[in-house]
Scaffold this motif. Structure first.
Motif, PDB file in Angstrom:
ATOM      1  N   LEU A  85      -2.324   0.701  -4.639  1.00 59.43           N
ATOM      2  CA  LEU A  85      -1.515  -0.496  -4.488  1.00 59.43           C
ATOM      3  C   LEU A  85      -0.364  -0.458  -5.489  1.00 59.43           C
ATOM      4  O   LEU A  85      -0.539  -0.008  -6.622  1.00 59.43           O
ATOM      5  CB  LEU A  85      -2.365  -1.750  -4.741  1.00 59.43           C
ATOM      6  CG  LEU A  85      -3.580  -1.942  -3.843  1.00 59.43           C
ATOM      7  CD1 LEU A  85      -4.315  -3.232  -4.222  1.00 59.43           C
ATOM      8  CD2 LEU A  85      -3.207  -1.961  -2.372  1.00 59.43           C
ATOM      9  N   ILE A 143       0.862  -1.187   0.000  1.00 59.06           N
ATOM     10  CA  ILE A 143       0.000   0.000   0.000  1.00 59.06           C
ATOM     11  C   ILE A 143       0.893   1.230   0.000  1.00 59.06           C
ATOM     12  O   ILE A 143       1.789   1.357   0.834  1.00 59.06           O
ATOM     13  CB  ILE A 143      -0.909   0.019   1.238  1.00 59.06           C
ATOM     14  CG1 ILE A 143      -1.845  -1.185   1.233  1.00 59.06           C
ATOM     15  CG2 ILE A 143      -1.710   1.311   1.310  1.00 59.06           C
ATOM     16  CD1 ILE A 143      -2.695  -1.308   2.482  1.00 59.06           C
ATOM     17  N   CYS A 193      -6.652   0.762  -4.664  1.00 58.22           N
ATOM     18  CA  CYS A 193      -6.714   0.161  -3.341  1.00 58.22           C
ATOM     19  C   CYS A 193      -8.173  -0.091  -2.974  1.00 58.22           C
ATOM     20  O   CYS A 193      -9.024   0.776  -3.211  1.00 58.22           O
ATOM     21  CB  CYS A 193      -6.087   1.114  -2.320  1.00 58.22           C
ATOM     22  SG  CYS A 193      -5.897   0.399  -0.688  1.00 58.22           S
TER      23      CYS A 193
END
Length: 285
Positions: free
Chosen positions: A179, A107, A188
């Motif tokens: 991501l 992340i 994400c």
């Protein structure tokens, strides 16, 4: 009739507390303090710190089951469930969610992404712009340019619309992310609405009526009203979130099983705050 709690049956009633050992603790800093968080066996666990954040996460995820997120977009959202956790010898309330990262993925917050690609703090760059509209357009479009995620403006609009629906006031620049894997990027899953629904009882005490707290809420990361933030983004990129309107009775039905994780004395207050927040906010959509 229609079940208003998809995936809820058999998954939220308090059971024997799951034991987590203290050396797995991760202090995850938010703008409002540290939240205790663990990963164990492919599952993330988060503890309530300031009120009923776990309930806010789970309730919001239930609402999103009725949305167009996964039918109209290449986006998804995190499913949470309530948990009783034995931590440091004490039973605590929290929530859990699957680890959505695939092998090699990480992340990357927008704060980190922009620092890495521009060499300057993102907050500093945004502060130099002369209007919220310019700041929002820069954040949305420059992220798309850096990552190649062409729908990031729509993703960000959707994120702000969800935050506005539940009054999540903690969407700072380290709480918006993409991501990354091997130099490529992906969207994400939408997560972390635990600060919504007036869940932080330190900032939003039970003694204050919900309508007063709702009217005073400010949206992040632009420190404006939720309505203004949403309308600005929708004027730029169009409305994204579609979700049915529910009655107070339907919201009460959704929240009822989640209340069993909280002291009996607080359940009616929590239910009233949750129902009042989403009733008021869905009228603003």
């Amino acid at each position: 009739g229609q079940c208003l709690c998809p995936g809820l049956q058999g998954s939220v009633r308090p059971e024997k507390a799951r034991q987590l050992v203290s050396d797995q603790k991760i202090a995850e800093t938010s703008s409002k303090g540290n939240q205790e968080k663990w990963q164990d066996g492919g599952i993330w666990y988060k503890l309530d710190q300031f009120g009923y954040e776990a309930l806010a996460e789970v309730f919001t995820a239930h609402l999103l089951e009725y949305s167009n997120i996964e039918t109209d977009f290449p986006f998804t959202f995190v499913r949470y469930r309530m948990e009783r956790l034995l931590v440091h010898g004490r039973e605590r309330t929290g929530c859990s969610s699957p680890n959505f990262l695939k092998a090699g993925e990480s992340i990357i917050t927008l704060a980190h992404l922009f620092q890495q690609y521009t060499g300057k703090p993102l907050s500093e760059t945004l502060n130099r712009l002369t209007s919220d509209k310019k700041r929002m357009a820069y954040l949305a479009e420059e992220t798309a340019n850096i990552t190649g995620l062409s729908l990031f403006p729509q993703y960000l609009t959707l994120l702000f619309e969800i935050d506005g629906l539940v009054l999540n006031d903690d969407r700072h620049l380290n709480n918006i992310a993409v991501l990354a894997r091997d130099g490529t990027f992906d969207y994400c899953p939408i997560f972390d609405q635990g600060a919504g629904l007036l869940s932080n009882v330190m900032y939003s005490p039970f003694e204050i009526v919900p309508k007063s707290l709702i009217s005073q809420a400010k949206a992040r990361p632009f420190q404006t009203t939720f309505n203004r933030q949403i309308h600005t983004m929708e004027n730029l990129y169009g409305k994204q979130l579609e979700i049915p309107s529910f009655t107070r009775e339907q919201f009460a039905q959704m929240v009822k099983p989640l209340l069993e994780y909280y002291p009996t004395r607080d359940r009616e207050l929590i239910a009233d705050r949750v129902c009042e927040t989403v009733l008021v906010r869905q009228k603003c959509r």
